[in-house]
Design an enzyme around this catalytic site. Structure first.
Site, PDB file in Angstrom:
ATOM      1  N   GLU A 180       0.455  -1.482   0.486  1.00  0.00           N
ATOM      2  CA  GLU A 180       0.187  -0.056   0.089  1.00  0.00           C
ATOM      3  C   GLU A 180       0.756   1.757   0.388  1.00  0.00           C
ATOM      4  O   GLU A 180       0.317   2.343  -0.017  1.00  0.00           O
ATOM      5  CB  GLU A 180      -1.232   0.185   1.295  1.00  0.00           C
ATOM      6  CG  GLU A 180      -2.168  -0.726   0.454  1.00  0.00           C
ATOM      7  CD  GLU A 180      -2.530  -0.823   0.120  1.00  0.00           C
ATOM      8  OE1 GLU A 180      -2.678   0.556  -0.219  1.00  0.00           O
ATOM      9  OE2 GLU A 180      -3.889  -1.849  -0.080  1.00  0.00           O
ATOM     10  N   GLU A 229       8.175 -21.392   8.724  1.00  0.00           N
ATOM     11  CA  GLU A 229       8.489 -20.643   9.369  1.00  0.00           C
ATOM     12  C   GLU A 229       9.223 -21.693  11.320  1.00  0.00           C
ATOM     13  O   GLU A 229       9.418 -20.715  11.069  1.00  0.00           O
ATOM     14  CB  GLU A 229       7.130 -19.894  10.216  1.00  0.00           C
ATOM     15  CG  GLU A 229       5.558 -21.284  11.265  1.00  0.00           C
ATOM     16  CD  GLU A 229       5.050 -20.957  12.358  1.00  0.00           C
ATOM     17  OE1 GLU A 229       4.945 -21.094  13.138  1.00  0.00           O
ATOM     18  OE2 GLU A 229       4.020 -20.256  11.346  1.00  0.00           O
TER      19      GLU A 229
END
EC number: 4.2.1.126
Length: 294
Positions: free
Chosen positions: A82, A113
């Site tokens: 964004e 992860e």
């Protein structure tokens, strides 16, 4: 270890969640979400320090790099993405990394992860330097991928920060500036995409937005470096020119065209009564700050 984390405990208020009416479930979710801004407020001093370091990185040509796994990684990528249209920055200035790469955006990548080495590989691919700021994001506060990334960043002398949703988080010990937003047990036990995810998103909003203000991407409360890449943003850009200068929309549209679609240049042209070329020079001398260019 996991069962001791507040984010993994059962919420005493929702033990009969499956027996509640829809409205009751929504009411309690809303009540739990209301707790998030309060706990963020307690962390404002350290968030301030993080923003100061990010601004310093930007001024030295460095970058803001988010690193996380699962929901945390996706939120970092969302915030980074964004920044490009909102503030007109390069996609390389704010970057989001997720354990497992792009595939992990839409599906789980088994074991990703849990690898500290994978984080090091991902950061090496970005040619991480001491001028960068790395923010590790993990609701649990213990994700190995994030720990590995923070440790590697510190080895290189980069500034490090962490965002976790538990007190005394493991990643806090691996970051220069640990942010601990203790959101407590979730409505749905262990589902940290809920309150924890909301808290992380709010903190990321704060870090990126206030950092961009600190490098001249905002005039008044207007995002004057917006990239007008569609009709909606073009209309918004023209409206910002009109609101910042007091001209009507017709005049704003003319200056939008003559400034080559660059809002802050148009504002300087109007308020300083100068040519496009002079407005560009003024903004360059002012390091992009409209107030200093006027």
């Amino acid at each position: 270890m996991l069962d001791k984390l507040a984010t993994e405990r059962r919420n005493e208020q929702t033990m009969h969640l499956d027996e509640m009416s829809i409205e009751e479930r929504l009411t309690i979710m809303n009540a739990e979400d209301h707790k998030v801004p309060q706990v963020i407020q307690e962390q404002l001093p350290v968030i301030t320090q993080v923003v100061e370091r990010v601004i310093a990185s930007f001024r030295k040509g460095g970058r803001l790099i988010y690193i996380g796994a699962g929901t945390s990684g996706r939120l970092g990528i969302l915030d980074a993405a964004e920044c490009v249209p909102t503030f007109g920055v390069s996609p390389n200035q704010v970057i989001g990394l997720i354990a497992g790469g792009e595939r992990a955006l839409i599906q789980a990548v088994e074991g990703a992860e849990d690898s500290k080495e994978l984080a090091v590989t991902d950061l090496k691919a970005l040619h991480l330097t001491a001028e960068d700021t790395v923010v590790g994001i993990a609701a649990s506060g213990r994700t190995p991928y994030v720990v590995g990334g923070l440790d590697y960043a510190r080895e290189l002398g980069a500034t490090t920060a962490s965002i976790s949703c538990n007190r005394d988080a493991v990643i806090s010990r691996h970051a220069d500036y640990p942010i601990e937003v203790e959101t407590g047990p979730e409505v749905l036990t262990g589902s940290t995409r809920l309150k924890a995810g909301t808290a992380q998103k709010l903190v990321l909003n704060m870090i990126s937005t206030t950092s961009m203000i600190g490098v001249g991407k905002v005039y008044q409360n207007l995002m004057v470096d917006v990239q007008p890449t569609n009709e909606k943003l073009e209309v918004r850009a023209k409206r910002m020119i009109a609101e910042a200068t007091g001209v009507d929309m017709e005049m704003a549209a003319r200056y939008f065209a003559s400034s080559k679609g660059h809002v802050k240049t148009a504002i300087v042209m109007i308020l300083a009564d100068v040519s496009y070329e002079e407005a560009v020079k003024r903004l360059e001398r002012a390091n992009g700050f409209v107030r200093e260019a006027l």
